[in-house]
Design an enzyme around this catalytic site. Structure first.
Site, PDB file in Angstrom:
ATOM      1  N   SER A 154       7.147   0.558   6.422  1.00  0.00           N
ATOM      2  CA  SER A 154       7.069   1.039   5.044  1.00  0.00           C
ATOM      3  C   SER A 154       8.361   1.627   4.506  1.00  0.00           C
ATOM      4  O   SER A 154       8.584   1.613   3.295  1.00  0.00           O
ATOM      5  CB  SER A 154       5.953   2.092   4.916  1.00  0.00           C
ATOM      6  OG  SER A 154       6.212   3.204   5.756  1.00  0.00           O
ATOM      7  N   HIS A 199       0.647  -1.862   4.600  1.00  0.00           N
ATOM      8  CA  HIS A 199       1.552  -2.319   3.549  1.00  0.00           C
ATOM      9  C   HIS A 199       1.596  -3.842   3.487  1.00  0.00           C
ATOM     10  O   HIS A 199       2.640  -4.439   3.173  1.00  0.00           O
ATOM     11  CB  HIS A 199       2.950  -1.740   3.767  1.00  0.00           C
ATOM     12  CG  HIS A 199       3.027  -0.271   3.486  1.00  0.00           C
ATOM     13  ND1 HIS A 199       3.196   0.234   2.211  1.00  0.00           N
ATOM     14  CD2 HIS A 199       2.910   0.798   4.299  1.00  0.00           C
ATOM     15  CE1 HIS A 199       3.216   1.559   2.265  1.00  0.00           C
ATOM     16  NE2 HIS A 199       3.042   1.925   3.523  1.00  0.00           N
ATOM     17  N   LYS A 254      -4.239   1.828  -0.651  1.00  0.00           N
ATOM     18  CA  LYS A 254      -3.004   1.331  -1.248  1.00  0.00           C
ATOM     19  C   LYS A 254      -3.343   0.174  -2.186  1.00  0.00           C
ATOM     20  O   LYS A 254      -3.802   0.399  -3.285  1.00  0.00           O
ATOM     21  CB  LYS A 254      -2.009   0.943  -0.153  1.00  0.00           C
ATOM     22  CG  LYS A 254      -1.485   2.165   0.612  1.00  0.00           C
ATOM     23  CD  LYS A 254      -0.465   1.805   1.646  1.00  0.00           C
ATOM     24  CE  LYS A 254       0.204   3.039   2.240  1.00  0.00           C
ATOM     25  NZ  LYS A 254      -0.706   3.986   2.890  1.00  0.00           N
TER      26      LYS A 254
END
Length: 421
Positions: free
Chosen positions: A208, A236, A267
């Site tokens: 990340s 991610h 996310k």
């Protein structure tokens, strides 16, 4: 007045000699020690101030002290779904039907039919047998290594893995080995030299801070060669990376060959909260019996589950948003590189603009804010010393005009601070 003293005063006990404020000297010592460390952080230019958002999470936000709309380029809102009206409406419906929360852990009386539905849909999305939900992916990472690994086993962890993986591995009793970042020769040497019963390779799919990608296909090859298991944290990557958003294993053409996937709902998948482990049915069943964050934490609230359900339905039916964020990413990376900036990472919506100096990164971010662009400077200890950067994150919800406006602001600030010519 200390909190404890206020309580004594309110209950009428403040005047009693046998009840006095606790350890005033120790608290004073604590304040002094922490104050000194905070001063050091501020002097180093690495103090992390929190800007207070007064709107929903979106590509355009407002912050406390201003009604001006600011373009947001630092959220993990990769698919732009954090304030999607359809998702919000569905969440409100399930909130009304199922209530605010369960007031319980899963195995007592905290499992609703919607939790099982979401677990099945996540498993379907990843092509796995089953899924177990957690309050966060941090909890999922904290709950897996200790549960499945013993002193007879060994875990091999990339040295730049996320803090939650590092902390989760610390909790287990297996032999712990770190290999150099994405260094397959180092990993192979360690695999070759172990006599462990179970061998587990643990890696982030996408790292990340740098936006670079694990060499997953080659890791899978090594795992097969040395009879090891592969664990990947896909926080991610899930929902937006790879041709249809199936993550790093899709990007690297090894779909279905990763043994264990941990990821997040907080996310790209709506931006609310929640994490999960997905994989073999026996693993998931075992985690329901042994994983401490699962056994001792309240279940996800219905409104959060609703977000996950609706996002899963959207991703299972279309890859449009995934393709859009990839197109936006390419536009930003190409223009910034052409302007003279050094952009770390590999074709990922995490686009670190490398600056080096911590104070420069902080000043750069402040200057961007004056131009209506919300970005954050990252510096030590979040990233290594000397590698401070502005971590830009691209969303499917950004328009081309918004991306171009951010690029122009970067160029203006970059020239004024002599980062580029």
């Amino acid at each position: 007045m200390p909190v404890f003293s206020k309580i004594l005063s309110l209950t009428g006990c403040a005047g009693k000699q046998q009840l006095r404020p606790y350890s005033a000297a120790a608290q004073s010592q604590l304040r002094e020690l922490l104050g000194q460390q905070l001063s050091g952080i501020q002097e180093a230019g690495t103090f992390k101030a929190e800007r207070i958002i007064t709107s929903s999470q979106s590509t355009q936000i407002t912050v406390q002290g201003s009604d001006q709309k600011i373009l947001n380029f630092c959220a993990n809102n990769y698919l732009g779904l954090a304030n999607n009206p359809e998702i919000v409406q569905y969440s409100q419906q399930l909130l009304a039907k199922y209530g605010a929360g369960l007031s319980s852990v899963r195995f007592i009386c905290g499992t609703q039919d919607i939790h099982k539905q979401l677990e099945r849909k996540i498993a379907q999305f990843h092509g796995r047998e089953d899924t177990i939900l957690y309050a966060s992916c941090f909890d999922a990472n904290a709950g897996i290594f200790e549960a499945i690994l013993t002193p007879e086993d060994a875990v091999f962890s990339d040295e730049l893995n996320h803090a939650s993986i590092i902390d989760g591995i610390r909790l287990c009793r297996a032999k712990k080995q770190r290999y150099k970042h994405r260094n397959l020769a180092d990993l192979e040497q360690q695999l070759r030299s172990t006599d462990a019963r179970l061998k587990l390779i643990a890696t982030d799919g996408v790292f990340s801070m740098d936006g670079n990608i694990a060499p997953l296909a080659r890791i899978v090859e090594l795992a097969k060669k040395y009879d090891a298991l592969v664990f990947v944290d896909e926080c991610h990557a899930t929902g937006f990376f790879g041709a249809t958003g199936r993550g790093t294993e899709e990007y690297d053409n090894v779909m279905g060959e990763v043994d264990i996937i941990n990821s997040t709902l907080g996310k790209a998948l709506g931006g609310a909260s929640g994490g999960y482990t997905t994989g073999p049915a026996e693993l998931i069943s075992f985690l329901r019996q042994k994983s401490r964050p699962y056994l001792f934490s309240n279940t996800l609230p219905p409104a959060v589950v609703a977000v996950g359900l609706k996002v899963m339905d959207m991703l299972l039916s279309s890859s449009e948003l995934t393709q859009r964020v990839q197109s936006n990413t390419q536009r930003f990376r190409e223009a910034m590189t052409k302007a003279g900036f050094t952009i770390a990472g590999e074709n990922h919506p995490i686009c670190p603009v490398m600056l080096g100096d911590a104070r420069l990164a902080s000043t750069f971010a402040d200057e961007m804010l004056t131009r209506g662009i919300y970005v954050i400077g990252f510096s030590y200890p979040v990233v290594p010393q000397g590698k401070a950067r502005i971590r830009v994150q691209i969303s499917a919800a950004h328009t081309e005009a918004e991306i171009d406006r951010a690029i122009q602001a970067f160029i203006e600030v970059g020239r004024s601070l002599k980062v580029i010519k």
